[in-house]
Design a protein around this motif. Structure first.
Motif, short mmCIF file in Angstrom:
data_model
loop_
_atom_site.label_atom_id
_atom_site.label_comp_id
_atom_site.label_asym_id
_atom_site.label_seq_id
_atom_site.Cartn_x
_atom_site.Cartn_y
_atom_site.Cartn_z
N ILE A 51 0.84 -1.19 0.00
CA ILE A 51 0.00 0.00 0.00
C ILE A 51 0.88 1.24 0.00
O ILE A 51 2.00 1.24 0.49
N ALA A 52 0.34 2.29 -0.60
CA ALA A 52 1.05 3.58 -0.67
C ALA A 52 0.05 4.69 -0.39
O ALA A 52 -1.08 4.64 -0.86
N GLU A 53 0.49 5.68 0.36
CA GLU A 53 -0.35 6.86 0.57
C GLU A 53 -0.01 7.89 -0.48
O GLU A 53 1.15 8.26 -0.67
N ILE A 54 -1.03 8.33 -1.19
CA ILE A 54 -0.88 9.32 -2.24
C ILE A 54 -1.37 10.66 -1.68
O ILE A 54 -2.50 10.76 -1.21
N LYS A 55 -0.51 11.67 -1.75
CA LYS A 55 -0.88 12.98 -1.19
C LYS A 55 -2.04 13.63 -1.94
O LYS A 55 -2.94 14.19 -1.35
N LYS A 56 -2.01 13.54 -3.29
CA LYS A 56 -3.08 14.18 -4.06
C LYS A 56 -3.36 13.36 -5.33
O LYS A 56 -2.45 13.04 -6.08
N LEU A 57 -4.64 13.06 -5.52
CA LEU A 57 -5.10 12.37 -6.72
C LEU A 57 -6.18 13.24 -7.33
O LEU A 57 -7.12 13.64 -6.64
N GLU A 58 -6.02 13.58 -8.62
CA GLU A 58 -6.98 14.44 -9.30
C GLU A 58 -7.59 13.70 -10.48
O GLU A 58 -6.88 13.15 -11.31
N VAL A 59 -8.91 13.70 -10.52
CA VAL A 59 -9.66 13.14 -11.64
C VAL A 59 -10.50 14.28 -12.18
O VAL A 59 -11.45 14.71 -11.54
N GLY A 60 -10.12 14.80 -13.34
CA GLY A 60 -10.78 15.99 -13.85
C GLY A 60 -10.54 17.13 -12.87
O GLY A 60 -9.43 17.33 -12.39
N SER A 61 -11.59 17.85 -12.50
CA SER A 61 -11.45 18.97 -11.57
C SER A 61 -11.65 18.54 -10.12
O SER A 61 -11.64 19.36 -9.22
N TRP A 62 -11.81 17.25 -9.88
CA TRP A 62 -12.05 16.72 -8.55
C TRP A 62 -10.75 16.25 -7.94
O TRP A 62 -9.93 15.62 -8.59
N LYS A 63 -10.54 16.55 -6.65
CA LYS A 63 -9.30 16.20 -5.98
C LYS A 63 -9.58 15.40 -4.72
O LYS A 63 -10.49 15.71 -3.95
N LEU A 64 -8.77 14.35 -4.51
CA LEU A 64 -8.76 13.59 -3.27
C LEU A 64 -7.38 13.77 -2.65
O LEU A 64 -6.37 13.76 -3.36
N GLU A 65 -7.33 13.92 -1.35
CA GLU A 65 -6.04 14.08 -0.68
C GLU A 65 -5.81 12.95 0.31
O GLU A 65 -6.76 12.45 0.92
N ASN A 66 -4.55 12.58 0.45
CA ASN A 66 -4.12 11.55 1.40
C ASN A 66 -4.95 10.27 1.27
O ASN A 66 -5.56 9.79 2.21
N ILE A 67 -4.94 9.73 0.07
CA ILE A 67 -5.67 8.50 -0.23
C ILE A 67 -4.69 7.32 -0.23
O ILE A 67 -3.56 7.45 -0.72
N VAL A 68 -5.11 6.20 0.33
CA VAL A 68 -4.29 5.00 0.36
C VAL A 68 -4.71 4.10 -0.79
O VAL A 68 -5.89 3.77 -0.93
N LEU A 69 -3.73 3.72 -1.62
CA LEU A 69 -4.00 2.85 -2.77
C LEU A 69 -3.13 1.60 -2.69
O LEU A 69 -2.07 1.60 -2.06
N VAL A 70 -3.58 0.58 -3.35
CA VAL A 70 -2.86 -0.69 -3.41
C VAL A 70 -1.87 -0.66 -4.56
O VAL A 70 -2.16 -0.13 -5.63
N LEU A 71 -0.70 -1.24 -4.33
CA LEU A 71 0.32 -1.40 -5.38
C LEU A 71 0.39 -2.87 -5.77
O LEU A 71 0.50 -3.74 -4.91
N LEU A 72 0.32 -3.11 -7.07
CA LEU A 72 0.46 -4.46 -7.62
C LEU A 72 1.45 -4.42 -8.78
O LEU A 72 1.65 -3.37 -9.40
N ASP A 73 2.00 -5.56 -9.09
CA ASP A 73 2.87 -5.67 -10.26
C ASP A 73 1.98 -5.82 -11.49
O ASP A 73 1.37 -6.86 -11.71
N LEU A 74 1.89 -4.76 -12.29
CA LEU A 74 1.07 -4.78 -13.50
C LEU A 74 1.92 -4.97 -14.76
O LEU A 74 1.47 -4.69 -15.86
#
Length: 146
Positions: free
Chosen positions: A80-103
């Motif tokens: 898992i990794a904490e992402i400080k800022k994720l933006e989708v279009g004009s929408w922003k999420l802060e401090n979101i935890v996402l899963v890391l996989l080998d893609l």
């Protein structure tokens, strides 16, 4: 009752061997553009552990307690990794935890058919939480934000 704001995001259709297609969305992770596949069947949003360093400086990621399945694999170790800022279009999420996989297997397959590598998969956790609507004709996705 508060109305939800609609965020419209452009999608690109990637043709897969004239037999299928995937939806690509460009988002920003920590102010850098990321190429993500929209996958309504994926339970979680994941990032490629081999490409995460494009977005974060951290080198040591916490191991996720359970093995992940799907994405053309059996069981796969995840982090898992904490992402400080994720933006989708004009929408922003802060401090979101996402899963890391080998893609890498996904990116190797894409390479064989001339498609650029992806950085991850935008999955059901975000798509369902924000009532995502996909319009294939308009090549766009609408998210409803409170």
């Amino acid at each position: 009752m508060k109305r939800k704001k609609k965020i419209i995001i452009s999608l690109k259709i990637l043709l897969i061997d004239n037999d299928g297609m995937h939806l690509l969305v460009k988002i920003k992770i920590n102010n850098r553009v990321a190429r993500m596949i929209v996958d309504t069947g994926a339970s979680r949003t994941v990032l490629d552990k081999n490409r995460i360093h494009r977005f974060v400086k951290e080198n040591n990621f916490e191991k996720h307690d359970s093995l992940s399945t799907g994405l053309g694999t059996n069981n796969m170790e995840s982090h898992i990794a904490e992402i400080k800022k994720l933006e989708v279009g004009s929408w922003k999420l802060e401090n979101i935890v996402l899963v890391l996989l080998d893609l890498s297997h996904v990116n190797v397959s894409y390479g064989h058919i001339g498609i650029k590598e992806i950085d991850g998969v935008l999955g059901g956790d975000i798509l369902s939480k924000y009532d995502a609507l996909i319009d294939y004709g308009k090549k766009q996705m609408v998210l409803k934000i409170k």
